[in-house]
Design an enzyme around this catalytic site. Sequence first.
Site, PDB file in Angstrom:
ATOM      1  N   ALA A   1       0.809  -1.220   0.000  1.00 52.05           N
ATOM      2  CA  ALA A   1       0.000   0.000   0.000  1.00 52.05           C
ATOM      3  C   ALA A   1       0.844   1.274   0.000  1.00 52.05           C
ATOM      4  O   ALA A   1       0.433   2.277  -0.577  1.00 52.05           O
ATOM      5  CB  ALA A   1      -0.949  -0.007   1.197  1.00 52.05           C
ATOM      6  N   LEU A   2       1.994   1.245   0.638  1.00 54.43           N
ATOM      7  CA  LEU A   2       2.830   2.447   0.653  1.00 54.43           C
ATOM      8  C   LEU A   2       3.420   2.767  -0.725  1.00 54.43           C
ATOM      9  O   LEU A   2       3.789   3.915  -0.984  1.00 54.43           O
ATOM     10  CB  LEU A   2       3.957   2.317   1.680  1.00 54.43           C
ATOM     11  CG  LEU A   2       3.520   2.448   3.137  1.00 54.43           C
ATOM     12  CD1 LEU A   2       4.689   2.173   4.072  1.00 54.43           C
ATOM     13  CD2 LEU A   2       2.911   3.821   3.412  1.00 54.43           C
TER      14      LEU A   2
ATOM     15  N   CYS B   1      -4.907  -3.778   0.590  1.00 55.48           N
ATOM     16  CA  CYS B   1      -5.530  -4.347   1.782  1.00 55.48           C
ATOM     17  C   CYS B   1      -4.543  -4.270   2.941  1.00 55.48           C
ATOM     18  O   CYS B   1      -3.479  -4.885   2.901  1.00 55.48           O
ATOM     19  CB  CYS B   1      -5.947  -5.787   1.531  1.00 55.48           C
ATOM     20  SG  CYS B   1      -6.694  -6.569   2.962  1.00 55.48           S
TER      21      CYS B   1
ATOM     22  N   ILE C   1      -4.352  -4.894   6.991  1.00 52.30           N
ATOM     23  CA  ILE C   1      -5.044  -5.547   8.109  1.00 52.30           C
ATOM     24  C   ILE C   1      -4.314  -5.205   9.400  1.00 52.30           C
ATOM     25  O   ILE C   1      -3.093  -5.338   9.481  1.00 52.30           O
ATOM     26  CB  ILE C   1      -5.123  -7.068   7.889  1.00 52.30           C
ATOM     27  CG1 ILE C   1      -5.915  -7.356   6.593  1.00 52.30           C
ATOM     28  CG2 ILE C   1      -5.768  -7.751   9.096  1.00 52.30           C
ATOM     29  CD1 ILE C   1      -5.920  -8.807   6.169  1.00 52.30           C
TER      30      ILE C   1
ATOM     31  N   GLU D   1      -0.540  -6.111  15.575  1.00 55.63           N
ATOM     32  CA  GLU D   1      -0.348  -5.785  16.980  1.00 55.63           C
ATOM     33  C   GLU D   1       0.537  -4.559  17.195  1.00 55.63           C
ATOM     34  O   GLU D   1       0.790  -4.167  18.322  1.00 55.63           O
ATOM     35  CB  GLU D   1       0.255  -6.990  17.705  1.00 55.63           C
ATOM     36  CG  GLU D   1      -0.675  -8.184  17.720  1.00 55.63           C
ATOM     37  CD  GLU D   1      -0.062  -9.391  18.403  1.00 55.63           C
ATOM     38  OE1 GLU D   1       1.038  -9.272  18.983  1.00 55.63           O
ATOM     39  OE2 GLU D   1      -0.692 -10.452  18.348  1.00 55.63           O
ATOM     40  N   THR D   2       1.001  -3.942  16.124  1.00 52.52           N
ATOM     41  CA  THR D   2       1.905  -2.800  16.258  1.00 52.52           C
ATOM     42  C   THR D   2       1.306  -1.564  15.602  1.00 52.52           C
ATOM     43  O   THR D   2       0.276  -1.623  14.928  1.00 52.52           O
ATOM     44  CB  THR D   2       3.272  -3.102  15.600  1.00 52.52           C
ATOM     45  OG1 THR D   2       3.084  -3.178  14.182  1.00 52.52           O
ATOM     46  CG2 THR D   2       3.872  -4.393  16.124  1.00 52.52           C
TER      47      THR D   2
ATOM     48  N   HIS E   1       2.332  -0.149  13.068  1.00 49.88           N
ATOM     49  CA  HIS E   1       2.567  -0.190  11.627  1.00 49.88           C
ATOM     50  C   HIS E   1       1.269  -0.035  10.830  1.00 49.88           C
ATOM     51  O   HIS E   1       1.243   0.630   9.788  1.00 49.88           O
ATOM     52  CB  HIS E   1       3.277  -1.500  11.258  1.00 49.88           C
ATOM     53  CG  HIS E   1       3.727  -1.560   9.840  1.00 49.88           C
ATOM     54  ND1 HIS E   1       4.741  -0.780   9.341  1.00 49.88           N
ATOM     55  CD2 HIS E   1       3.296  -2.318   8.805  1.00 49.88           C
ATOM     56  CE1 HIS E   1       4.918  -1.056   8.056  1.00 49.88           C
ATOM     57  NE2 HIS E   1       4.043  -1.972   7.706  1.00 49.88           N
TER      58      HIS E   1
ATOM     59  N   ARG F   1     -15.517  -7.616   2.275  1.00 50.32           N
ATOM     60  CA  ARG F   1     -15.624  -6.349   1.544  1.00 50.32           C
ATOM     61  C   ARG F   1     -14.977  -6.369   0.161  1.00 50.32           C
ATOM     62  O   ARG F   1     -15.186  -5.454  -0.638  1.00 50.32           O
ATOM     63  CB  ARG F   1     -14.983  -5.234   2.375  1.00 50.32           C
ATOM     64  CG  ARG F   1     -15.797  -4.890   3.597  1.00 50.32           C
ATOM     65  CD  ARG F   1     -15.000  -4.134   4.642  1.00 50.32           C
ATOM     66  NE  ARG F   1     -15.829  -3.747   5.780  1.00 50.32           N
ATOM     67  CZ  ARG F   1     -16.232  -4.576   6.740  1.00 50.32           C
ATOM     68  NH1 ARG F   1     -15.902  -5.847   6.705  1.00 50.32           N
ATOM     69  NH2 ARG F   1     -16.987  -4.150   7.738  1.00 50.32           N
TER      70      ARG F   1
END
Length: 154
Positions: free
Chosen positions: A60-61, A84, A86, A89-90, A92, A131
């Site tokens: 995505a970046l 996409c 998702i 836990e960080t 990021h 989605r």
Amino acid sequence: MFGADKGTGDRLDGKELVIGIVQARFNQGVTNTLAKACWDELLARGVQEKNIDHVVVPGALEVPVALQAMAEKGGYDALVALGCIIRGETYHFELVANESAAGVTRVALDYQLPIANAILTTENMEQAIARQVEKGRDAALVAIEMANLLDDVA
């Protein structure tokens, strides 16, 4: 006059349009489905296959820089961003979601070019899967409608 919109019907005709798609490869199962749904809707709305350019980037970046290159090249009536992200836990997730969205918006504004942003940001894979088809179709419709709208107001 307020409410004098000509409606979306006339604006969903893609016959004369050239559309560029940038797809992130990360979470490829989802992004491939997004891309297929987008392509299917573009074709159903009259966009000719030869008038659709589709490139794939790592994540995505990287989507905004590819969009920028396409905008620089010119010849597109609208672009589509597919990806996409998702939540993990960080931090990021927030970084990638925020920066990719900001980059997409910046390219759209800098080039006055409609970009349908269908980079999904979800809590989990189940939400992304739920989605993927609808958002792929929606991206195609947004690209077509905005290309025609900008043509009307320019």
